[in-house]
Design a protein around this motif. Structure first.
Motif, PDB file in Angstrom:
ATOM      1  N   CYS A  35       0.861  -1.192   0.000  1.00 47.80           N
ATOM      2  CA  CYS A  35       0.000   0.000   0.000  1.00 47.80           C
ATOM      3  C   CYS A  35       0.889   1.232   0.000  1.00 47.80           C
ATOM      4  O   CYS A  35       2.039   1.195   0.449  1.00 47.80           O
ATOM      5  N   ASP A  66      -2.760   0.706  -5.404  1.00 52.15           N
ATOM      6  CA  ASP A  66      -2.766   2.040  -6.043  1.00 52.15           C
ATOM      7  C   ASP A  66      -1.892   3.002  -5.254  1.00 52.15           C
ATOM      8  O   ASP A  66      -1.664   2.813  -4.065  1.00 52.15           O
ATOM      9  N   MET A  70      -7.798   6.636  -0.507  1.00 51.27           N
ATOM     10  CA  MET A  70      -9.159   6.566  -1.022  1.00 51.27           C
ATOM     11  C   MET A  70      -9.669   7.902  -1.579  1.00 51.27           C
ATOM     12  O   MET A  70     -10.173   7.976  -2.692  1.00 51.27           O
ATOM     13  N   VAL A 105      -5.334  -5.434  -4.991  1.00 49.98           N
ATOM     14  CA  VAL A 105      -6.744  -5.608  -4.591  1.00 49.98           C
ATOM     15  C   VAL A 105      -7.315  -6.883  -5.208  1.00 49.98           C
ATOM     16  O   VAL A 105      -7.994  -7.672  -4.537  1.00 49.98           O
ATOM     17  N   THR A 127      -5.777   1.333   2.559  1.00 46.33           N
ATOM     18  CA  THR A 127      -6.323   1.594   1.226  1.00 46.33           C
ATOM     19  C   THR A 127      -6.656   0.319   0.450  1.00 46.33           C
ATOM     20  O   THR A 127      -7.759   0.187  -0.103  1.00 46.33           O
ATOM     21  N   ASN A 128      -5.722  -0.642   0.416  1.00 48.13           N
ATOM     22  CA  ASN A 128      -5.970  -1.871  -0.356  1.00 48.13           C
ATOM     23  C   ASN A 128      -7.171  -2.633   0.199  1.00 48.13           C
ATOM     24  O   ASN A 128      -8.024  -3.121  -0.549  1.00 48.13           O
ATOM     25  N   LYS A 131     -10.382  -0.810  -0.701  1.00 50.99           N
ATOM     26  CA  LYS A 131     -10.750  -0.930  -2.123  1.00 50.99           C
ATOM     27  C   LYS A 131     -11.288  -2.321  -2.420  1.00 50.99           C
ATOM     28  O   LYS A 131     -12.156  -2.500  -3.265  1.00 50.99           O
ATOM     29  N   GLU A 134     -14.855  -2.134  -1.273  1.00 52.32           N
ATOM     30  CA  GLU A 134     -15.691  -1.380  -2.228  1.00 52.32           C
ATOM     31  C   GLU A 134     -16.100  -2.251  -3.415  1.00 52.32           C
ATOM     32  O   GLU A 134     -17.160  -2.052  -3.998  1.00 52.32           O
ATOM     33  N   ARG A 135     -15.238  -3.240  -3.737  1.00 55.85           N
ATOM     34  CA  ARG A 135     -15.557  -4.147  -4.848  1.00 55.85           C
ATOM     35  C   ARG A 135     -16.457  -5.278  -4.378  1.00 55.85           C
ATOM     36  O   ARG A 135     -17.398  -5.658  -5.063  1.00 55.85           O
ATOM     37  N   ASP A 170      -5.026   7.777   5.356  1.00 57.50           N
ATOM     38  CA  ASP A 170      -6.236   7.391   4.620  1.00 57.50           C
ATOM     39  C   ASP A 170      -7.374   7.053   5.593  1.00 57.50           C
ATOM     40  O   ASP A 170      -7.757   5.884   5.748  1.00 57.50           O
ATOM     41  N   SER A 173     -10.523   5.067   4.383  1.00 59.51           N
ATOM     42  CA  SER A 173     -10.355   3.608   4.263  1.00 59.51           C
ATOM     43  C   SER A 173     -10.497   2.911   5.604  1.00 59.51           C
ATOM     44  O   SER A 173     -11.024   1.801   5.693  1.00 59.51           O
TER      45      SER A 173
END
Ligand code: RIB
Ligand code: CA
Length: 321
Positions: A35, A66, A70, A105, A127-128, A131, A134-135, A170, A173
């Motif tokens: 991350c 990424d 976020m 991710v 963050t990872n 994400k 979120e998926r 973050d 996140s």
């Protein structure tokens, strides 16, 4: 052996944590996700590879996440860890083609869906993990355990009066992750990691060991020691992340409280972890926050796992020889 994915931002203390994890027979490190945090992900990937190469474990895959938190720009900690993330002292390292892949991710999603009993040790901004949620909203509910180094409860922050770096980088996140788990995340906050100081005595011991791994640990912590003295008049350096790995292996190192955590996302207190031990909001507990640690017991585990062949010397040094 427990299957673990280590999500990290190497980073000097992350590198020590990876070393400890790889030298611990209790853990099967099946993958490393990077991350953005201490350094941009590309640099973090290189530093994770350095540790794998040193231990002949290039079989373990590394996936980059990424380079942006976020909902905000990345603020790194290269003032603390060096531009290269490991103290600006090591020679450049050649990275073989495909040694470092993209898709952190995707890797988290695929692995948590395909494999049973996988845990996550999170040593950087979330963050990872966020994400991935979120998926697929319930993905983290497939993890057996989630141990996270981050936050601050009854101690001040290290990025502001109240912000700890991982959660301050973050905060959005953090809330996405903590709102989408069905068992408490096991938190290793600054309250306990500040007691884990690699002292000048311990560093000198590493230097006297005269072996490559000890020399690596000595070399990469020099920059970190200078930062600690300049920034907070600490002699030595606080090695946060190895405590998260040691706690995963031996939870009795610490003790704490089952409660609810949320993270402030805006304003002067951005990044602060709000711990509702008074249960004002009657929310379902989502965190077990560790508040006490046996630091001597940590260093005994740390040295004996990384240098099992030096058990006698380890004991002498730990006794303050
Ligand atoms: O606040 C300390 C944390 O931030 C550690 O994980 C360190 O590596 C940085 O990521
Ligand atoms: Ca870290």
């Amino acid at each position: 052996m427990k299957k673990v994915i280590i999500d990290c931002d190497p980073g000097i203390d992350d590198s020590l944590a990876l070393l400890l994890a790889l030298k611990s027979s209790e853990l099967d490190v099946i993958g490393i996700t990077i991350c953005a945090g201490n350094v941009p992900v590309e640099i973090g990937g290189i530093n994770a590879y350095r540790v794998l190469k040193m231990l002949n474990r290039e079989d373990i895959p590394i996936y980059l996440g990424d380079n942006n938190p976020m909902r905000r720009d990345l603020v790194t900690a290269q003032d603390t860890h060096g531009d290269d993330g490991v103290g600006d002292i090591l020679p450049k390292v050649e990275i073989p083609k495909d040694a470092i892949k993209l898709g952190a991710v995707d890797y988290l999603l695929d692995t948590l869906k395909e494999k049973e009993n996988v845990s996550i040790i999170a040593l950087g901004p979330m963050t990872n993990l966020a994400k991935a949620v979120e998926r697929e909203r319930d993905i983290l509910k497939k993890a057996e355990r989630i141990v996270s180094m981050g936050g601050a409860f009854r101690t001040n922050g290290n990025c502001s009066q109240v912000g700890e770096f991982n959660y301050w980088v973050d905060p959005e996140s953090v809330n996405i992750v903590f709102e989408n788990v069905d068992r408490p995340i096991e938190l290793i906050p600054l309250d306990v990691t500040r007691k884990i100081v690699l002292t000048p005595n311990y560093r000198e011991y590493l230097k006297q060991m005269k072996n490559d791994v000890a020399q690596f640990m000595y070399d990469i912590t020099g920059f970190y020691v200078d930062f600690h003295w300049m920034q907070e008049r600490t002699l030595g350096c606080v090695i946060n992340d190895p405590l998260a790995v040691a706690y995963f292996i031996e939870p009795s190192l610490c003790s704490g409280i089952l409660t609810h955590l949320e993270c402030v996302e805006t304003g002067r207190a951005m990044g602060q972890t709000l711990i509702d031990i008074g249960d004002f909001y009657r929310k379902t507990p989502n965190v077990f926050i560790n508040t006490e640690v046996d630091e001597k017991k940590f260093f005994e585990l740390f040295f004996n796992k990384i240098f099992p062949e030096n058990k006698k010397d380890n004991e002498l040094v730990l006794k303050g020889y």
